[in-house]
Design an enzyme around this catalytic site. Structure first.
Site, PDB file in Angstrom:
ATOM      1  CE  LYS A  43      -3.393  -2.060   2.602  1.00  0.00           C
ATOM      2  NZ  LYS A  43      -3.795  -2.634   4.065  1.00  0.00           N
ATOM      3  N   GLY A  44       2.468   0.983   0.435  1.00  0.00           N
ATOM      4  CA  GLY A  44       3.291   1.955   0.766  1.00  0.00           C
ATOM      5  C   GLY A  44       3.158   2.789  -0.112  1.00  0.00           C
ATOM      6  CD  GLU A  99       8.374  -0.604  -2.959  1.00  0.00           C
ATOM      7  OE1 GLU A  99       7.578   0.566  -2.772  1.00  0.00           O
ATOM      8  OE2 GLU A  99       8.719  -1.655  -1.999  1.00  0.00           O
ATOM      9  CG  ASP A 103      15.251  -1.328   4.860  1.00  0.00           C
ATOM     10  OD1 ASP A 103      16.558  -0.865   4.925  1.00  0.00           O
ATOM     11  OD2 ASP A 103      14.282  -2.236   5.769  1.00  0.00           O
ATOM     12  CE  LYS A 131      14.557   3.605   6.421  1.00  0.00           C
ATOM     13  NZ  LYS A 131      13.959   2.339   7.446  1.00  0.00           N
ATOM     14  CB  VAL A 153      10.739   7.805   7.854  1.00  0.00           C
ATOM     15  CG1 VAL A 153      11.696   8.126   8.044  1.00  0.00           C
ATOM     16  CG2 VAL A 153      10.662   6.207   6.806  1.00  0.00           C
ATOM     17  NE  ARG A 165      -0.619   2.080   4.515  1.00  0.00           N
ATOM     18  CZ  ARG A 165       0.847   1.564   4.527  1.00  0.00           C
ATOM     19  NH1 ARG A 165       1.199   1.622   4.242  1.00  0.00           N
ATOM     20  NH2 ARG A 165       0.602   0.203   4.661  1.00  0.00           N
TER      21      ARG A 165
END
Ligand code: IMP
Ligand code: MG
Length: 179
Positions: A43-44, A99, A103, A131, A153, A165
């Site tokens: 969902k990000g 995206e 990470d 990151k 974050v 969100r």
């Protein structure tokens, strides 16, 4: 008005806007009017993708996928879990994966491999945040927004246990919330 979950704002609304425009300009230039299939990783990425596609000038179609790498504790294992697959045949198409953040790199590395097997014409990745200090699996990211330090974050699509969100900025989550 301070948010009780947030330590500090890391990327402001203004900086996000500038970054989205910079990425869209670069994408518009590179594809030079060719059709593009945007794959939004739920969902990000939904808020970032929604803002980005508004600035794309070529013919765009949009599809969605839910994927994550299996995690044990904080480490991701390298196995990918497809919770919802695309509804579109991507063969012969220009695919751009959207995206929120990279990470370890495990999810995107596996996802790019998996989608490449379906024979798209091209496949590239666009991420808002990165990151680099956390990278375990190298992954080619053609469009990268902002490199951030190794901190957890939230906001602008990114969650902590499904909340936060909806913040319009990217903020650092207070350590006391997850420790
Ligand atoms: P990885 O690159 O496979 O380790 O996983 C990337 C995914 O982990 C992202 O798509 C996010 O869903 C999640 N993630 C990684 N770092 C953060 C963070 O700081 N906040 C929220 N989600 C994160
Ligand atoms: Mg994600």
């Amino acid at each position: 008005m301070a948010n009780p979950y947030i330590e500090r704002v890391l990327v402001s609304e203004e900086e996000i806007k500038k970054t989205v425009t910079r990425l869209a300009d670069q994408i518009n230039k590179d594809y030079n009017g060719e059709e593009l299939l945007v794959v939004v990783i739920l969902k990000g990425s939904m808020i970032f993708a929604a803002d980005l596609v508004k600035e794309l000038t070529m013919p765009v179609t949009i599809d969605f996928m839910r994927a994550s790498s299996y995690r044990s504790g904080t480490a991701s294992s390298g196995f990918i879990n497809i919770k919802q697959d695309l509804g579109t045949d991507i063969s012969g198409k220009n695919v751009l994966i959207i995206e929120d953040i990279i990470d370890s790199g495990n999810t995107l590395h596996k996802l790019k491999e998996l989608l490449r097997e379906r024979n798209p014409k091209t496949i590239r990745i666009c991420t808002l945040l990165d990151k680099p200090a956390r990278r375990v699996t190298p992954v080619d990211v053609e469009y990268s927004g902002i490199a951030i330090p190794d901190e957890y974050v939230v906001g602008y699509g990114l969650d902590y246990n499904e909340i936060l969100r909806n913040l319009p900025y990217v903020g650092v989550l207070k350590r006391e919330i997850y420790e």
